[in-house]
Scaffold this active site. Sequence first.
Site, mmCIF file in Angstrom:
data_model
loop_
_atom_site.group_PDB
_atom_site.id
_atom_site.type_symbol
_atom_site.label_atom_id
_atom_site.label_comp_id
_atom_site.label_asym_id
_atom_site.label_seq_id
_atom_site.Cartn_x
_atom_site.Cartn_y
_atom_site.Cartn_z
ATOM 1 N N ARG A 180 1.040 -1.545 -0.011
ATOM 2 C CA ARG A 180 0.245 0.106 0.060
ATOM 3 C C ARG A 180 1.025 1.143 -0.387
ATOM 4 O O ARG A 180 0.856 1.890 -0.786
ATOM 5 C CB ARG A 180 -1.023 0.270 1.363
ATOM 6 C CG ARG A 180 -2.002 0.730 1.149
ATOM 7 C CD ARG A 180 -3.055 0.984 2.053
ATOM 8 N NE ARG A 180 -3.928 1.653 2.514
ATOM 9 C CZ ARG A 180 -4.196 2.787 3.668
ATOM 10 N NH1 ARG A 180 -3.659 2.197 4.444
ATOM 11 N NH2 ARG A 180 -5.356 3.960 3.309
ATOM 12 N N ASN A 227 -3.834 9.051 3.722
ATOM 13 C CA ASN A 227 -2.395 8.307 4.678
ATOM 14 C C ASN A 227 -2.383 8.367 5.806
ATOM 15 O O ASN A 227 -1.760 7.135 6.369
ATOM 16 C CB ASN A 227 -1.473 9.106 3.838
ATOM 17 C CG ASN A 227 -0.879 8.942 2.291
ATOM 18 O OD1 ASN A 227 -1.511 7.953 2.017
ATOM 19 N ND2 ASN A 227 -0.342 10.040 1.676
ATOM 20 N N HIS A 249 0.799 4.593 -2.504
ATOM 21 C CA HIS A 249 0.536 5.552 -2.454
ATOM 22 C C HIS A 249 1.521 6.618 -2.415
ATOM 23 O O HIS A 249 1.397 7.670 -2.595
ATOM 24 C CB HIS A 249 0.067 5.826 -0.796
ATOM 25 C CG HIS A 249 -1.657 5.331 -0.860
ATOM 26 N ND1 HIS A 249 -1.653 6.224 0.564
ATOM 27 C CD2 HIS A 249 -1.866 4.495 -0.927
ATOM 28 C CE1 HIS A 249 -2.870 4.893 0.701
ATOM 29 N NE2 HIS A 249 -3.116 4.410 -0.386
ATOM 30 N N HIS A 260 -5.532 -5.583 -3.347
ATOM 31 C CA HIS A 260 -7.015 -6.223 -2.697
ATOM 32 C C HIS A 260 -6.325 -7.760 -1.774
ATOM 33 O O HIS A 260 -7.913 -7.857 -0.859
ATOM 34 C CB HIS A 260 -8.074 -5.432 -2.873
ATOM 35 C CG HIS A 260 -7.461 -4.058 -2.904
ATOM 36 N ND1 HIS A 260 -9.341 -3.042 -2.713
ATOM 37 C CD2 HIS A 260 -7.126 -2.968 -2.428
ATOM 38 C CE1 HIS A 260 -8.574 -1.737 -2.962
ATOM 39 N NE2 HIS A 260 -7.091 -1.365 -2.299
#
Length: 352
Positions: free
Chosen positions: A73, A105, A77, A206
């Site tokens: 992740r 975040n 990001h 995911h």
Amino acid sequence: MTSFASFFSLLLISSLLLGSHLSLTSAQTSPPLVRGLSFDFHRSTCPRLERIIRDELNNAFRRDIGLAAALLRIHFHDCFVQGCDASVLLEGSVAGPGEQEAPPNLTLRPDAIRLLNDLRERVHRACGQVVSCSDITALAARDAVVLTGGPEYRVPLGRRDGHNFATREDTINNLPSPLATARQLIDSLRTKGLDPTDIVALSGGHTIGRSLCTSFTNRLYPNQDPTMDPGYAANLKRTCPRADSNGTTMLDVQTPNMFDNRYYINLRNRQGLLTSDQDLFMDSTTRPIVTRFAENQRFFFERFAFSMIKMGMLNVTTGTQGEIRANCSRRNPPRSTYLTTMLDEEGESAAF
């Protein structure tokens, strides 16, 4: 009952065997490399780089398998906001809050960020200050996939770390929302050069990890989303009894710690957790891609690897731009007391 350590050992062996079969080695299965990046960039300056990172992550995941999804992740990001320059790792300063303080975040795991700094320390101790935090982040994301059962692939290296972090507004505007529809994702990520297949493939990340209730209770309250399987919805309501519940649940309830194609099978069964997940199956453009991935895990792995390499080259800083941070969370001081190292595009070091 089989212990987690035994399960992890079997998983590691099977993933390495599978990974070797699916390794992306030909030009046809890898996107064109951005100028300044290469697969063997650190071959002479840090030959043990990838082994150092994988060995440490192997140990870390034995202690906490949830770190795998957290590292993946962080890479997402970072790359979606002003490119893969490790700006998301920078702490805020007197000039303003960093990217970590932006709402999307706030749930990045601090221990995963500390783990990246630990990896940086180990790499720099072995090789000197020649490998960027952004390269380490990309390699850690790849290993998070491999060590949970996903495909092995080569990571282009040679990124340098950015000097600045993005603003709060830019961070919010560039990170896909869990409430987004497939059409909104396509329109938003087209500007980054990602096509619908890339979007569906990358969403497969995911298949591991967790989500806060507040990221999906819009589908439960006040009215239940008709695209959600009723039995699945009932289970989610037990975990999240209110729209503002502060609990968490697995993104893939079937195989939450295994990187596989079960995520897409769940979407076909209307058991996608987020709006941005389930709508990939409801949208006419992305539904055939979801179906193909659900039916063929090998094809998903190949496309995921391709799209990860592609995403990992978004707006990278290379050559003599940027810096190689001595601490992933802080910019290098203007006048260092330590040796500052620059790398040219061939990976040769030049100190000044």
